[in-house]
Design a protein around this motif. Structure first.
Motif, PDB file in Angstrom:
ATOM      1  N   GLU A   1       3.306  -9.821  15.562  1.00 16.46           N
ATOM      2  CA  GLU A   1       3.824 -11.385  15.621  1.00 16.46           C
ATOM      3  C   GLU A   1       5.162 -11.661  15.667  1.00 16.46           C
ATOM      4  O   GLU A   1       5.770 -12.180  16.546  1.00 16.46           O
ATOM      5  CB  GLU A   1       2.876 -11.922  14.653  1.00 16.46           C
ATOM      6  CG  GLU A   1       1.462 -11.784  14.923  1.00 16.46           C
ATOM      7  CD  GLU A   1       0.625 -12.520  13.717  1.00 16.46           C
ATOM      8  OE1 GLU A   1       1.082 -12.939  12.673  1.00 16.46           O
ATOM      9  OE2 GLU A   1      -0.583 -12.696  13.775  1.00 16.46           O
TER      10      GLU A   1
ATOM     11  N   ARG B   1       0.082  -6.369  11.822  1.00 14.57           N
ATOM     12  CA  ARG B   1      -0.190  -7.514  12.468  1.00 14.57           C
ATOM     13  C   ARG B   1       0.941  -8.387  12.459  1.00 14.57           C
ATOM     14  O   ARG B   1       1.498  -8.880  13.452  1.00 14.57           O
ATOM     15  CB  ARG B   1      -1.411  -8.152  12.103  1.00 14.57           C
ATOM     16  CG  ARG B   1      -1.786  -9.425  13.208  1.00 14.57           C
ATOM     17  CD  ARG B   1      -3.220  -9.935  12.713  1.00 14.57           C
ATOM     18  NE  ARG B   1      -3.193 -10.283  11.402  1.00 14.57           N
ATOM     19  CZ  ARG B   1      -4.044 -10.078  10.258  1.00 14.57           C
ATOM     20  NH1 ARG B   1      -4.760  -9.075  10.508  1.00 14.57           N
ATOM     21  NH2 ARG B   1      -3.693 -10.615   9.325  1.00 14.57           N
ATOM     22  N   ARG B   2       1.515  -8.710  11.384  1.00 10.61           N
ATOM     23  CA  ARG B   2       2.616  -9.516  10.950  1.00 10.61           C
ATOM     24  C   ARG B   2       4.111  -8.908  11.722  1.00 10.61           C
ATOM     25  O   ARG B   2       4.702  -9.721  12.584  1.00 10.61           O
ATOM     26  CB  ARG B   2       3.267  -9.634   9.611  1.00 10.61           C
ATOM     27  CG  ARG B   2       4.393 -10.578   9.213  1.00 10.61           C
ATOM     28  CD  ARG B   2       4.548 -10.788   7.808  1.00 10.61           C
ATOM     29  NE  ARG B   2       4.877  -9.529   7.259  1.00 10.61           N
ATOM     30  CZ  ARG B   2       4.283  -8.636   6.335  1.00 10.61           C
ATOM     31  NH1 ARG B   2       3.000  -9.116   5.709  1.00 10.61           N
ATOM     32  NH2 ARG B   2       4.818  -7.536   5.850  1.00 10.61           N
TER      33      ARG B   2
ATOM     34  N   ASP C   1      -6.363  -1.988   4.706  1.00 10.19           N
ATOM     35  CA  ASP C   1      -6.368  -3.253   4.922  1.00 10.19           C
ATOM     36  C   ASP C   1      -4.682  -3.976   5.021  1.00 10.19           C
ATOM     37  O   ASP C   1      -4.532  -4.853   5.918  1.00 10.19           O
ATOM     38  CB  ASP C   1      -7.308  -4.388   4.309  1.00 10.19           C
ATOM     39  CG  ASP C   1      -8.626  -4.035   4.471  1.00 10.19           C
ATOM     40  OD1 ASP C   1      -8.969  -3.412   5.705  1.00 10.19           O
ATOM     41  OD2 ASP C   1      -9.604  -4.320   3.439  1.00 10.19           O
ATOM     42  N   ALA C   2      -4.189  -3.677   3.974  1.00 11.62           N
ATOM     43  CA  ALA C   2      -2.919  -4.009   3.799  1.00 11.62           C
ATOM     44  C   ALA C   2      -1.652  -3.604   4.869  1.00 11.62           C
ATOM     45  O   ALA C   2      -1.072  -4.444   5.306  1.00 11.62           O
ATOM     46  CB  ALA C   2      -2.459  -3.966   2.329  1.00 11.62           C
TER      47      ALA C   2
ATOM     48  N   GLU D   1      -8.660  -0.741   0.714  1.00 13.92           N
ATOM     49  CA  GLU D   1      -7.449  -1.846   0.591  1.00 13.92           C
ATOM     50  C   GLU D   1      -6.255  -1.775   1.128  1.00 13.92           C
ATOM     51  O   GLU D   1      -5.453  -2.473   1.365  1.00 13.92           O
ATOM     52  CB  GLU D   1      -7.402  -2.233  -1.143  1.00 13.92           C
ATOM     53  CG  GLU D   1      -8.837  -2.490  -1.734  1.00 13.92           C
ATOM     54  CD  GLU D   1      -9.645  -1.272  -2.275  1.00 13.92           C
ATOM     55  OE1 GLU D   1     -10.403  -1.420  -3.040  1.00 13.92           O
ATOM     56  OE2 GLU D   1      -9.312  -0.186  -1.744  1.00 13.92           O
TER      57      GLU D   1
ATOM     58  N   THR E   1      -2.555  -2.932   7.904  1.00 10.90           N
ATOM     59  CA  THR E   1      -3.301  -3.625   9.209  1.00 10.90           C
ATOM     60  C   THR E   1      -2.452  -4.901   9.170  1.00 10.90           C
ATOM     61  O   THR E   1      -2.207  -5.290  10.008  1.00 10.90           O
ATOM     62  CB  THR E   1      -4.607  -3.746   9.194  1.00 10.90           C
ATOM     63  OG1 THR E   1      -5.304  -2.437   9.110  1.00 10.90           O
ATOM     64  CG2 THR E   1      -5.054  -4.332  10.501  1.00 10.90           C
ATOM     65  N   ARG E   2      -2.552  -5.466   7.996  1.00 10.19           N
ATOM     66  CA  ARG E   2      -1.875  -7.064   7.926  1.00 10.19           C
ATOM     67  C   ARG E   2      -0.424  -6.953   8.219  1.00 10.19           C
ATOM     68  O   ARG E   2       0.285  -7.793   8.881  1.00 10.19           O
ATOM     69  CB  ARG E   2      -2.099  -7.564   6.534  1.00 10.19           C
ATOM     70  CG  ARG E   2      -3.665  -8.218   6.522  1.00 10.19           C
ATOM     71  CD  ARG E   2      -4.049  -9.093   5.115  1.00 10.19           C
ATOM     72  NE  ARG E   2      -3.240  -8.543   4.148  1.00 10.19           N
ATOM     73  CZ  ARG E   2      -4.297  -7.854   3.153  1.00 10.19           C
ATOM     74  NH1 ARG E   2      -5.169  -7.175   3.682  1.00 10.19           N
ATOM     75  NH2 ARG E   2      -3.474  -7.325   1.855  1.00 10.19           N
ATOM     76  N   ALA E   3       0.115  -5.986   7.395  1.00 11.60           N
ATOM     77  CA  ALA E   3       1.672  -5.768   7.708  1.00 11.60           C
ATOM     78  C   ALA E   3       2.054  -5.367   9.298  1.00 11.60           C
ATOM     79  O   ALA E   3       2.902  -5.833   9.676  1.00 11.60           O
ATOM     80  CB  ALA E   3       2.056  -4.661   6.839  1.00 11.60           C
TER      81      ALA E   3
END
Length: 131
Positions: free
Chosen positions: A126, A122-123, A115-116, A112, A118-120
């Protein structure tokens, strides 16, 4: 084994208050989700409390089942593999009536958390791409 009545989030430590904020936020989040469980932060150095000080406090408060979670990013390295288990063993020897359990590894290696992160990441990518 009975469920823990307390959790110690053991982190590295730094005198920089910015470093400490995520650990404090983690502890606050756990307290909000588990109000019946005492959650305290402890550090390997530079800032109090140490693991020994945290265990002393918990013992004095009447806790007899404590879970130690390593609030580190990686399960590798000397701290996780040697230092933390040694510190927990020292406290276990000091308080033989205390069930002090060290969860192996580091919280940062949990799926988890990865995953968090990875999202950070990616953000952040971007945001960098859009200006």
């Amino acid at each position: 084994m009975p469920p823990p009545t307390a959790i110690v989030l053991l982190a590295h430590g730094s005198p920089d208050p910015d470093w400490q904020r995520p650990i404090v936020a983690l502890a606050e989040g756990l307290r909000a989700q588990r109000p019946e469980t005492t959650v305290i932060e402890a550090y390997l150095g530079m800032i109090p409390p140490s693991l020994a000080e945290a265990v002393d406090r918990l013992w004095t408060e009447g806790h007899r089942h404590v879970l130690v979670l390593a609030a580190f990013l990686s399960p590798g390295g000397r701290h996780i593999k040697k230092d933390v288990p040694q510190l927990v063993a020292e406290q276990t020897a000091r308080y033989p009536e205390l069930t002090l359990t060290l969860r192996p590894g580091a919280l940062g290696s949990e799926p988890e958390v990865i995953d968090a992160l990875t999202r950070a990441a990616r953000r952040a990518l971007e945001q960098a791409e859009t200006g």
